[in-house]
Design an enzyme around this catalytic site. Structure first.
Site, PDB file in Angstrom:
ATOM      1  CB  VAL A 106      -0.946  -0.075   1.265  1.00  0.00           C
ATOM      2  CG1 VAL A 106      -1.452   1.353   1.471  1.00  0.00           C
ATOM      3  CG2 VAL A 106      -1.949  -1.136   0.993  1.00  0.00           C
ATOM      4  N   GLY A 128     -13.629 -19.625  -6.775  1.00  0.00           N
ATOM      5  CA  GLY A 128     -12.130 -19.906  -6.780  1.00  0.00           C
ATOM      6  C   GLY A 128     -11.932 -20.853  -5.678  1.00  0.00           C
ATOM      7  CB  CYS A 156      -6.983  -7.335   2.456  1.00  0.00           C
ATOM      8  SG  CYS A 156      -5.794  -5.912   2.210  1.00  0.00           S
ATOM      9  CE  LYS A 194      -9.547  -1.922   3.557  1.00  0.00           C
ATOM     10  NZ  LYS A 194      -9.248  -2.020   2.241  1.00  0.00           N
ATOM     11  CB  THR A 207      -7.065  -2.034   7.101  1.00  0.00           C
ATOM     12  OG1 THR A 207      -6.977  -1.923   5.716  1.00  0.00           O
ATOM     13  CG2 THR A 207      -8.530  -2.645   7.567  1.00  0.00           C
ATOM     14  CG  LEU A 221     -21.218 -12.480  -7.870  1.00  0.00           C
ATOM     15  CD1 LEU A 221     -22.532 -12.136  -8.544  1.00  0.00           C
ATOM     16  CD2 LEU A 221     -21.447 -13.322  -6.556  1.00  0.00           C
TER      17      LEU A 221
HETATM   18  P1  NAD Z   1       3.151  -4.628   3.862  1.00  0.00           P
HETATM   19  O1  NAD Z   1       3.531  -5.732   4.857  1.00  0.00           O
HETATM   20  O2  NAD Z   1       3.433  -4.961   2.570  1.00  0.00           O
HETATM   21  O3  NAD Z   1       3.948  -3.111   4.271  1.00  0.00           O
HETATM   22  C1  NAD Z   1       4.137  -2.711   5.359  1.00  0.00           C
HETATM   23  C2  NAD Z   1       5.575  -1.931   5.767  1.00  0.00           C
HETATM   24  O4  NAD Z   1       5.388  -1.308   6.631  1.00  0.00           O
HETATM   25  C3  NAD Z   1       6.654  -2.975   5.566  1.00  0.00           C
HETATM   26  O5  NAD Z   1       7.539  -2.677   4.520  1.00  0.00           O
HETATM   27  C4  NAD Z   1       7.374  -2.743   6.829  1.00  0.00           C
HETATM   28  O6  NAD Z   1       8.669  -2.941   7.168  1.00  0.00           O
HETATM   29  C5  NAD Z   1       7.014  -1.350   7.261  1.00  0.00           C
HETATM   30  N1  NAD Z   1       7.019  -1.195   8.715  1.00  0.00           N
HETATM   31  C6  NAD Z   1       6.249  -1.689   9.750  1.00  0.00           C
HETATM   32  N2  NAD Z   1       6.968  -0.935  10.876  1.00  0.00           N
HETATM   33  C7  NAD Z   1       7.226   0.136  10.451  1.00  0.00           C
HETATM   34  C8  NAD Z   1       7.864   1.108  11.139  1.00  0.00           C
HETATM   35  N3  NAD Z   1       7.833   1.261  12.435  1.00  0.00           N
HETATM   36  N4  NAD Z   1       8.372   2.113  10.738  1.00  0.00           N
HETATM   37  C9  NAD Z   1       8.534   1.999   9.327  1.00  0.00           C
HETATM   38  N5  NAD Z   1       8.254   1.262   8.373  1.00  0.00           N
HETATM   39  C10 NAD Z   1       7.543   0.045   9.121  1.00  0.00           C
HETATM   40  O7  NAD Z   1       1.795  -4.320   4.308  1.00  0.00           O
HETATM   41  P2  NAD Z   1       0.438  -3.794   3.057  1.00  0.00           P
HETATM   42  O8  NAD Z   1      -0.023  -4.877   2.437  1.00  0.00           O
HETATM   43  O9  NAD Z   1       1.064  -2.744   2.353  1.00  0.00           O
HETATM   44  O10 NAD Z   1      -0.662  -3.283   4.032  1.00  0.00           O
HETATM   45  C11 NAD Z   1      -0.515  -2.186   4.887  1.00  0.00           C
HETATM   46  C12 NAD Z   1      -1.952  -1.886   5.648  1.00  0.00           C
HETATM   47  O11 NAD Z   1      -2.795  -1.355   4.440  1.00  0.00           O
HETATM   48  C13 NAD Z   1      -2.653  -2.800   6.092  1.00  0.00           C
HETATM   49  O12 NAD Z   1      -3.001  -2.372   7.456  1.00  0.00           O
HETATM   50  C14 NAD Z   1      -3.319  -3.591   5.211  1.00  0.00           C
HETATM   51  O13 NAD Z   1      -4.593  -4.066   5.949  1.00  0.00           O
HETATM   52  C15 NAD Z   1      -3.850  -2.211   4.565  1.00  0.00           C
HETATM   53  N6  NAD Z   1      -4.205  -2.439   3.104  1.00  0.00           N
HETATM   54  C16 NAD Z   1      -3.613  -3.269   2.342  1.00  0.00           C
HETATM   55  C17 NAD Z   1      -4.015  -3.569   1.144  1.00  0.00           C
HETATM   56  C18 NAD Z   1      -3.234  -4.668   0.242  1.00  0.00           C
HETATM   57  O14 NAD Z   1      -3.958  -5.070  -0.873  1.00  0.00           O
HETATM   58  N7  NAD Z   1      -2.117  -5.062   0.598  1.00  0.00           N
HETATM   59  C19 NAD Z   1      -5.077  -3.192   0.596  1.00  0.00           C
HETATM   60  C20 NAD Z   1      -5.579  -2.156   1.498  1.00  0.00           C
HETATM   61  C21 NAD Z   1      -5.400  -1.813   2.513  1.00  0.00           C
END
Ligand code: NAD
Length: 457
Positions: A15, A260, A267, A211, A126, A257
């Site tokens: 994200v 899979g 998520c 969300k 999230t 729909l």
């Molecule tokens: P991710 O694990 O890919 O990335 C998180 C990043 O944060 C990592 O690179 C980690 O090293 C870094 N991090 C952790 N603690 C840290 C700190 N103290 N200081 C600096 N960096 C730090 O996670 P993601 O998939 O990008 O998801 C992030 C958030 O977004 C989650 O809450 C997820 O639910 C939400 N989200 C994800 C998606 C998706 O499709 N992946 C979609 C919508 C929302």
């Protein structure tokens, strides 16, 4: 002094990196910070730490234009910007399924002493209802003089489509508590709203809950259609006809729909668990969400059972071609992937697996978390083509809907079959037409559709 529309992003994962690159593409100046030095090192060398469709060129362009920088230097980033997006992970806690907020807490503790001048802190992760307030309390406990305003900005992008989802979202959701915060965020998102993107403002608590409600609803839709597919198999109905029949109803809509192997990814599994936990903690158990979680677990197990029903419970000495590990096409993310669940179960049953995934290559297999249940990962073999994956194989199992698999020349591939009379293609993505497969003499089994030779029990 911070210049307007210079933003920081903490956490450059799926994200954070997409947000940073897209904001830079929209003309903002962005500084992405991560505590993972390896990730930042790769980004600074021009190497993408993750695969996400269309992302690499955007990152490269942002860097080249001087609008996108990456570092591990939180204090410098805070100095440079006026708005800080927080996009760190919020995984499920093992015991309860509640969201683990430890990464957010460490961000708060790191930021608190740096907030001598006012900054907008925008939580994109999230997070359960009440987390922005909790974040604010962590900051103030650590530094009573910290100057900040909290904003909630949940992200709705889909992996595999993340760049286009970010740049052409259905809506941008902003939880704010003051007119100043609203005006500030209107300005940050002006490049999108000027192009017609709808920006919805709510209070922070509602934004946090929206969300989870969105992901809970979508996960339920998938769990529902997967159950319907299994019912179609049992009753002899056709899931494609069923989906056309209900998806054309405007009240239902055609999205989410597609049957899979079960919902997965970073998520839906964790967000449904966190929503379940939120409901229970509030004395308001959410029976529909709880049902979707149970249905999805059953469905994934049913996929394994379908394979063993065909090939036997003891798979020692059996070789299976596994097509796909990513939880869906367009991403290298294998977190909670149903494909990984199925792979683990097949390894446990003794099978040897010849695996092909165009982006989840062996370099990323460490992330599969195969666990102690699998003693012998030597039975997990990487294949570099579909043809190589079927050498001496007893079955093909299709788990991810990659284009590579959609465009297979079956007539040519079949020549490499060990036993062309038997070798089944077990397709949990319904990628192929059963009649065409039947006409090629291929024993084809898919989800919820009459197959060329037989239907699943
Ligand atoms: P991710 O694990 O890919 O990335 C998180 C990043 O944060 C990592 O690179 C980690 O090293 C870094 N991090 C952790 N603690 C840290 C700190 N103290 N200081 C600096 N960096 C730090 O996670 P993601 O998939 O990008 O998801 C992030 C958030 O977004 C989650 O809450 C997820 O639910 C939400 N989200 C994800 C998606 C998706 O499709 N992946 C979609 C919508 C929302």
């Amino acid at each position: 002094m911070p210049t307007e529309n210079r933003i920081g992003v903490i956490g450059t994962g799926y994200v954070g990196l997409v947000s940073a690159a897209c904001f830079a593409h929209l003309g903002l100046t962005v500084h992405g910070v991560d505590r993972d030095e390896v990730k930042i090192g790769l980004l600074n060398k021009g190497i993408m730490p993750i695969y996400e469709q269309d992302l690499a060129p955007l990152v490269a362009a942002g860097k080249q234009q001087g609008r996108l920088t990456f570092s591990t230097d939180l204090p410098r980033m805070v100095q440079e910007v006026d708005t800080i997006f927080i996009a760190v992970g919020t995984p499920a806690q093992e015991k309860t399924g509640a969201a683990d907020l430890s990464h957010l807490r460490s961000v708060a503790l790191g930021l608190a002493p740096l907030l001598q001048a006012h900054r907008y802190l925008v939580i994109k992760s999230t997070v359960p209802v009440g987390t922005s307030a909790q974040f604010s309390a962590w900051l103030s406990e650590r530094n009573p003089d910290a100057q900040f305003t909290m904003v909630s900005n949940p992200e709705f992008l889909r992996e595999g489509m993340a760049v286009s989802d970010f740049l052409q979202p259905d809506r941008v959701l902003l939880g704010v508590e003051t007119p100043e915060a609203r005006a500030h965020m209107e300005n940050v998102y002006a490049p999108l709203s000027e192009k017609g993107t709808r920006v919805l403002f709510t209070n922070i608590v509602s934004a946090e809950l929206i969300k989870y409600a969105a992901n809970g609803f979508l996960a339920t839709k998938i769990a529902f259609v997967n159950e319907m597919a299994s019912l179609c198999d049992t009753l002899g109905a056709n899931i494609e006809h069923l989906v056309a029949g209900i998806g054309t109803d405007k009240r239902i809509g055609p999205g989410y729909l597609q049957p899979g192997p079960g919902f997965g990814g970073s998520c839906f599994p964790k967000d449904t668990l966190a929503l379940q936990d939120m409901g229970r903690a509030a004395g308001m158990p959410l029976s529909i969400i709880e049902g979707a979680i149970v249905a999805n677990a059953r469905h994934k197990q049913r996929m394994v059972d379908n394979i063993t029903a065909l090939l036997g419970h003891d798979l020692r000495g059996k070789r299976l071609a596994i097509w796909g590990l990513a939880f869906k096409a367009g991403t290298d993310d294998t977190r909670e992937s149903a494909a990984v669940f199925i792979v683990k179960a097949l390894l446990k049953a003794g099978a040897t697996l010849q695996v092909i995934d165009p982006v989840v290559t062996t370099k990323k297999w460490d992330n599969l978390a195969l666990g102690e249940s699998v003693q012998d990962t030597a039975r997990l073999i990487s294949a570099d083509s579909c043809a190589a994956s079927i050498e001496n194989a007893d079955a093909i199992v299709v788990l991810t809907e990659w284009d590579l698999f959609k465009t297979v020349d079956w007539a040519a591939l079949k020549k490499g079959y060990k036993d062309s009379a038997f070798m089944p293609v077990i397709d949990f993505r319904n990628l192929y037409d059963p009649l065409t497969m039947g006409s090629l003499g291929i024993r084809y089994i898919s989800l919820g559709r009459p197959s060329s030779v037989e239907t699943l029990a």
